[in-house]
Design an enzyme around this catalytic site. Structure first.
Site, PDB file in Angstrom:
ATOM      1  N   TYR A  10       0.818  -1.219   0.000  1.00 53.60           N
ATOM      2  CA  TYR A  10       0.000   0.000   0.000  1.00 53.60           C
ATOM      3  C   TYR A  10       0.849   1.265   0.000  1.00 53.60           C
ATOM      4  CZ  TYR A  10      -4.350  -2.538   0.826  1.00 53.60           C
ATOM      5  OH  TYR A  10      -5.451  -3.342   0.688  1.00 53.60           O
ATOM      6  N   ASP A  30       9.483  -6.850  -5.345  1.00 53.73           N
ATOM      7  CA  ASP A  30       8.612  -7.576  -4.425  1.00 53.73           C
ATOM      8  C   ASP A  30       8.856  -9.059  -4.624  1.00 53.73           C
ATOM      9  OD1 ASP A  30       5.799  -6.501  -2.856  1.00 53.73           O
ATOM     10  OD2 ASP A  30       6.120  -8.670  -3.049  1.00 53.73           O
ATOM     11  N   THR A 117       7.118   1.554   9.256  1.00 54.04           N
ATOM     12  CA  THR A 117       6.974   1.969  10.652  1.00 54.04           C
ATOM     13  C   THR A 117       7.689   0.954  11.539  1.00 54.04           C
ATOM     14  OG1 THR A 117       4.829   2.864  10.071  1.00 54.04           O
ATOM     15  CG2 THR A 117       5.284   2.560  12.419  1.00 54.04           C
ATOM     16  N   ARG A 146       3.316   8.781   6.114  1.00 55.57           N
ATOM     17  CA  ARG A 146       2.272   9.247   7.043  1.00 55.57           C
ATOM     18  C   ARG A 146       0.932   9.330   6.340  1.00 55.57           C
ATOM     19  NH1 ARG A 146       5.507  14.544   8.980  1.00 55.57           N
ATOM     20  NH2 ARG A 146       5.308  14.164  11.192  1.00 55.57           N
ATOM     21  N   VAL A 147       0.790   8.617   5.250  1.00 54.75           N
ATOM     22  CA  VAL A 147      -0.404   8.785   4.409  1.00 54.75           C
ATOM     23  C   VAL A 147      -1.555   7.918   4.884  1.00 54.75           C
ATOM     24  CG1 VAL A 147       0.839   9.517   2.374  1.00 54.75           C
ATOM     25  CG2 VAL A 147       0.534   7.083   2.800  1.00 54.75           C
ATOM     26  N   LYS A 198       6.835   8.956  14.176  1.00 53.86           N
ATOM     27  CA  LYS A 198       5.814   8.162  13.492  1.00 53.86           C
ATOM     28  C   LYS A 198       4.960   7.376  14.498  1.00 53.86           C
ATOM     29  CE  LYS A 198       3.467   5.715  10.789  1.00 53.86           C
ATOM     30  NZ  LYS A 198       2.743   5.889   9.577  1.00 53.86           N
ATOM     31  N   HIS A 236     -14.949  23.778  21.373  1.00 57.78           N
ATOM     32  CA  HIS A 236     -13.916  24.514  22.106  1.00 57.78           C
ATOM     33  C   HIS A 236     -12.679  24.613  21.194  1.00 57.78           C
ATOM     34  CE1 HIS A 236     -10.674  25.230  24.920  1.00 57.78           C
ATOM     35  NE2 HIS A 236     -11.550  25.500  25.873  1.00 57.78           N
ATOM     36  N   ARG A 238      -9.593  24.493  21.602  1.00 59.52           N
ATOM     37  CA  ARG A 238      -8.407  23.654  21.833  1.00 59.52           C
ATOM     38  C   ARG A 238      -8.766  22.199  22.164  1.00 59.52           C
ATOM     39  NH1 ARG A 238      -7.464  28.577  23.197  1.00 59.52           N
ATOM     40  NH2 ARG A 238      -8.502  28.398  25.212  1.00 59.52           N
ATOM     41  N   CYS A 252      -1.884   0.034  11.383  1.00 64.79           N
ATOM     42  CA  CYS A 252      -1.046   1.129  11.899  1.00 64.79           C
ATOM     43  C   CYS A 252      -1.414   1.472  13.328  1.00 64.79           C
ATOM     44  CB  CYS A 252      -1.218   2.365  11.026  1.00 64.79           C
ATOM     45  SG  CYS A 252      -1.094   2.004   9.283  1.00 64.79           S
ATOM     46  N   LYS A 309     -12.044   0.257   8.147  1.00 65.73           N
ATOM     47  CA  LYS A 309     -12.628   1.598   8.152  1.00 65.73           C
ATOM     48  C   LYS A 309     -13.425   1.795   6.866  1.00 65.73           C
ATOM     49  CE  LYS A 309      -8.879   4.450   6.390  1.00 65.73           C
ATOM     50  NZ  LYS A 309      -8.150   5.664   6.716  1.00 65.73           N
TER      51      LYS A 309
HETATM   52  N1  SAJ Z   1     -11.181   5.275  14.329  1.00 62.81           N
HETATM   53  C1  SAJ Z   1     -12.051   5.459  15.388  1.00 62.81           C
HETATM   54  N2  SAJ Z   1     -12.363   6.732  15.754  1.00 62.81           N
HETATM   55  C2  SAJ Z   1     -11.858   7.818  15.109  1.00 62.81           C
HETATM   56  C3  SAJ Z   1     -10.941   7.621  14.051  1.00 62.81           C
HETATM   57  C4  SAJ Z   1     -10.615   6.340  13.688  1.00 62.81           C
HETATM   58  O1  SAJ Z   1     -12.561   4.507  15.977  1.00 62.81           O
HETATM   59  O2  SAJ Z   1     -12.189   8.948  15.496  1.00 62.81           O
HETATM   60  C5  SAJ Z   1     -10.789   3.917  13.931  1.00 62.81           C
HETATM   61  C6  SAJ Z   1     -11.156   3.582  12.499  1.00 62.81           C
HETATM   62  O3  SAJ Z   1     -12.470   3.104  12.415  1.00 62.81           O
HETATM   63  C7  SAJ Z   1     -10.124   2.543  12.147  1.00 62.81           C
HETATM   64  C8  SAJ Z   1      -8.899   2.954  12.967  1.00 62.81           C
HETATM   65  O4  SAJ Z   1      -9.386   3.849  13.950  1.00 62.81           O
HETATM   66  O5  SAJ Z   1     -10.539   1.254  12.561  1.00 62.81           O
HETATM   67  C9  SAJ Z   1      -7.758   3.586  12.223  1.00 62.81           C
HETATM   68  O6  SAJ Z   1      -8.233   4.427  11.201  1.00 62.81           O
HETATM   69  P1  SAJ Z   1      -7.619   5.856  10.856  1.00 62.81           P
HETATM   70  O7  SAJ Z   1      -8.393   6.409   9.724  1.00 62.81           O
HETATM   71  O8  SAJ Z   1      -7.550   6.680  12.062  1.00 62.81           O
HETATM   72  O9  SAJ Z   1      -6.108   5.594  10.482  1.00 62.81           O
HETATM   73  P2  SAJ Z   1      -5.309   4.611   9.472  1.00 62.81           P
HETATM   74  O10 SAJ Z   1      -4.867   3.430  10.266  1.00 62.81           O
HETATM   75  O11 SAJ Z   1      -6.038   4.353   8.225  1.00 62.81           O
HETATM   76  O12 SAJ Z   1      -4.054   5.538   9.117  1.00 62.81           O
HETATM   77  C10 SAJ Z   1      -3.224   6.031  10.150  1.00 62.81           C
HETATM   78  C11 SAJ Z   1      -2.997   7.546   9.946  1.00 62.81           C
HETATM   79  N3  SAJ Z   1      -2.374   8.123  11.126  1.00 62.81           N
HETATM   80  C12 SAJ Z   1      -2.837   9.254  11.699  1.00 62.81           C
HETATM   81  O13 SAJ Z   1      -3.820   9.842  11.293  1.00 62.81           O
HETATM   82  C13 SAJ Z   1      -2.073   9.770  12.859  1.00 62.81           C
HETATM   83  C14 SAJ Z   1      -2.111   7.756   8.725  1.00 62.81           C
HETATM   84  O14 SAJ Z   1      -1.781   9.132   8.593  1.00 62.81           O
HETATM   85  C15 SAJ Z   1      -0.826   6.927   8.845  1.00 62.81           C
HETATM   86  O15 SAJ Z   1       0.009   7.101   7.711  1.00 62.81           O
HETATM   87  C16 SAJ Z   1      -1.234   5.470   8.931  1.00 62.81           C
HETATM   88  O16 SAJ Z   1      -1.997   5.313  10.125  1.00 62.81           O
HETATM   89  C17 SAJ Z   1       0.022   4.613   8.948  1.00 62.81           C
HETATM   90  O17 SAJ Z   1       0.361   4.036   7.908  1.00 62.81           O
HETATM   91  O18 SAJ Z   1       0.691   4.569   9.979  1.00 62.81           O
END
Ligand code: SAJ
Length: 406
Positions: A10, A30, A117, A146-147, A198, A236, A238, A252, A309
Site C-alpha cells: 500500500y 517484491d 513503521t 504518514r499517508v 511516526k 472549544h 483547543r 497502523c 474503516k
Molecule cells: N477510528 C475510530 N475513531 C476515530 C478515528 C478512527 O474509531 O475517530 C478507527 C477507524 O475506524 C479505524 C482505525 O481507527 O478502525 C484507524 O483508522 P484511521 O483512519 O484513524 O487511520 P489509518 O490506520 O487508516 O491511518 C493512520 C494515519 N495516522 C494518523 O492519522 C495519525 C495515517 O496518517 C498513517 O500514515 C497510517 O496510520 C500509517 O500508515 O501509519
C-alpha cells in the site's frame, strides 16, 4: 536517480510510482511474483483511489519496472511490512531480510531509507550493522510514510515529511530526494526521533480514540449521548476528541503503540491502557447486542461492513473480525455484508436477521432503506456503532434502534 523500492504494498507501490512520475528510474521489488507480473502489465492487485491510472504512464515509459530481486541503484527504499507478533512485539524479519538484500549491491555514496513503521533503534541497531558488512560509505536514515489509505496519492505529495538521518548529511540527502515530489515541508532530524515521531502520531490517535470509547461507556451510564457530547466539546478551540466505535483496526494505529510499549513497558502506561481499551470494544459491542436480544445463542446477526474503516477494501486488524468471532463463539449465526470485501447483496445478508448491526460507516449505508429492511428481517432490531444511520427513519420503520454511546 536510479531508485530501488523494496516492498510493493500500500505504501511502496504508490511511492515507487511517485518517484517514477517525477522522472527517476525506479525498480519496484517484491518477492511476490504475481505483484511484479501485474505491475509490468500496468495492473495493480490492491485498491487505492487513482493508483491504477497513476502507475500506467511510468510503466509504459519504462520509468517503473517490477522485479523480484534487488538490483544496483543509487537509493534504496525499504517499505516492507512490520507486523506484530502474538506477544505484541514488532516482527522485524522483513526489514532485516530487505536490508540484507541490499548489502551485495551497496556502493559508495548510496542512500538507504527505511519507510516502514518500526520501533525506535531499527536504523542504528538493526540496519546499520547489516549494511556495514558491505564495507562502503553510504547514507542511511528513516523517512516514515504518514499517508492515510484512501487518499495516499494526495497525501504523499501534500503531507509534511520527516527526514531522519543516521547523520545530518544523510538527513539532508533524504530530504533532497523526497523533494522530487513532496510539496509539504520536509523536516530534517535524526533517525531515532523520526522513528518515535511516526509511532507517537499514531499513538496520539489511539489514545484519543480510547478516551472517546471510555466517554461512550460513561455516557451510557449517565444518560448522555456521547456523540452530542463530543460535538459540543469539539467546539472549544483547543479540544479535538475523536469518535468512539467498535474498536480500532488497520495495520497502523492498532499496532504501532505496541512498538513503544515494547521498548518502555514500565513507562508507557496510558499507551498500554488505551490499546486494551480499544481492543475491548468488540466485546463491549457484543454485550450491547446481547442485551438487545436477551441472548446471543441461536440468533441470526447481520453485520454491515467488515473492513477496518469506511470505503476501503482493507480488513487488516478489523475489529469487526473480532466482533464476529465473539458472537459466533456465543452461539450466534453471523452474516456479513460489505460492498468491498464480502456479500454484496444487502437483502440476502439481512434476510431473517434478529438484529442488523452497523459495523463500518461505508457511504452505501448512509441512506439505508429501513422500510424495505423491515420487510426482510425477522426481528426489527438495529444497533449503530458509528452514529451513522438515520435513527428517525429506522424508528419510523418500526425498528428498535440503539446507538453505541447512548
Ligand atoms: N477510528 C475510530 N475513531 C476515530 C478515528 C478512527 O474509531 O475517530 C478507527 C477507524 O475506524 C479505524 C482505525 O481507527 O478502525 C484507524 O483508522 P484511521 O483512519 O484513524 O487511520 P489509518 O490506520 O487508516 O491511518 C493512520 C494515519 N495516522 C494518523 O492519522 C495519525 C495515517 O496518517 C498513517 O500514515 C497510517 O496510520 C500509517 O500508515 O501509519
Amino acid at each position: 536517480m536510479k531508485i530501488c523500492v523494496i516492498g510493493l504494498g500500500y505504501i511502496g507501490l504508490p511511492t515507487a510510482a511517485m518517484f517514477a512520475n517525477a522522472g527517476h528510474q525506479v525498480i519496484g521489488v517484491d518477492k511476490k511474483v504475481e505483484v511484479v507480473e501485474a505491475l509490468n502489465k500496468s495492473q495493480i492487485l490492491i485498491e487505492e483511489n487513482g493508483l491504477a491510472d497513476f502507475i500506467k504512464k511510468p510503466v509504459e515509459s519504462g520509468h517503473l519496472v517490477g522485479k523480484t530481486e534487488v538490483e544496483t541503484a543509487d537509493a534504496y527504499i525499504v517499505s516492507v511490512p512490520t507486523p506484530i507478533t502474538e506477544d505484541k512485539t514488532a516482527d522485524m524479519r522483513f526489514v532485516e531480510s530487505a536490508t540484507r538484500s541490499i548489502v551485495p549491491v551497496l556502493k559508495d555514496g548510496d542512500l538507504v531509507i527505511l519507510e516502514s513503521t518500526s520501533p525506535v533503534g531499527t536504523v542504528d541497531t538493526l540496519m546499520k550493522p547489516i549494511l556495514d558488512e558491505a564495507g562502503v560509505n553510504y547514507y542511511l536514515g528513516h523517512s516514515p510514510e504518514r499517508v492515510i489509505p484512501g487518499q495516499i496519492l494526495y497525501e504523499l505529495v501534500h503531507n509534511s515529511r520527516v527526514a531522519g538521518g543516521y547523520t545530518p548529511e544523510a538527513s539532508h540527502k533524504i530530504a533532497e530526494l523526497y523533494k522530487s515530489f513532496v510539496e509539504g515541508e520536509i523536516y530534517e532530524t535524526d533517525a531515532r526521533t523520526a522513528e518515535m515521531a511516526k509511532l507517537s502520531e499514531n499513538t496520539f490517535r489511539d489514545v484519543n480514540i480510547a478516551f472517546a470509547n471510555e466517554l461512550a461507556k460513561i455516557c451510557e451510564q449517565q444518560g448522555i449521548n456521547v456523540w452530542e457530547l463530543i460535538n459540543i466539546c469539539n467546539k472549544h478551540p483547543r479540544v479535538n476528541i475523536h469518535q468512539p466505535g467498535p474498536g480500532v483496526g488497520g495495520h497502523c494505529i492498532a499496532v504501532d503503540p505496541w512498538f513503544i510499549v515494547e521498548k518502555e513497558p514500565g513507562l508507557a502506561q496510558i499507551i498500554n491502557l488505551s490499546r486494551h481499551t480499544n481492543d475491548g470494544m468488540p466485546q463491549y459491542v457484543a454485550n450491547r447486542i446481547e442485551k438487545m436480544l436477551g441472548s446471543l445463542n441461536g440468533k441470526a446477526i447481520t453485520i454491515l461492513g467488515t473492513t477496518y474503516k469506511p470505503d476501503v477494501d482493507d480488513m487488516r486488524e478489523s475489529p469487526i473480525i473480532y466482533l464476529r468471532k465473539i458472537l459466533e463463539d456465543a452461539g450466534a449465526t453471523v452474516s456479513i455484508h460489505d460492498p468491498f470485501v464480502a456479500e454484496k447483496d444487502l437483502d440476502k445478508a439481512c434476510k431473517d436477521a434478529d438484529i442488523v448491526v452497523l459495523g463500518v460507516n461505508h457511504k452505501q449505508y448512509k441512506d439505508l432503506d429501513f422500510k424495505h429492511l423491515a420487510s426482510i428481517v425477522k426481528q426489527k432490531n438495529f444497533f449503530d456503532t458509528r452514529n451513522f444511520c438515520d435513527a428517525n427513519a429506522a424508528k419510523e420503520a418500526g425498528f428498535n434502534y440503539e446507538l453505541l454511546g447512548k
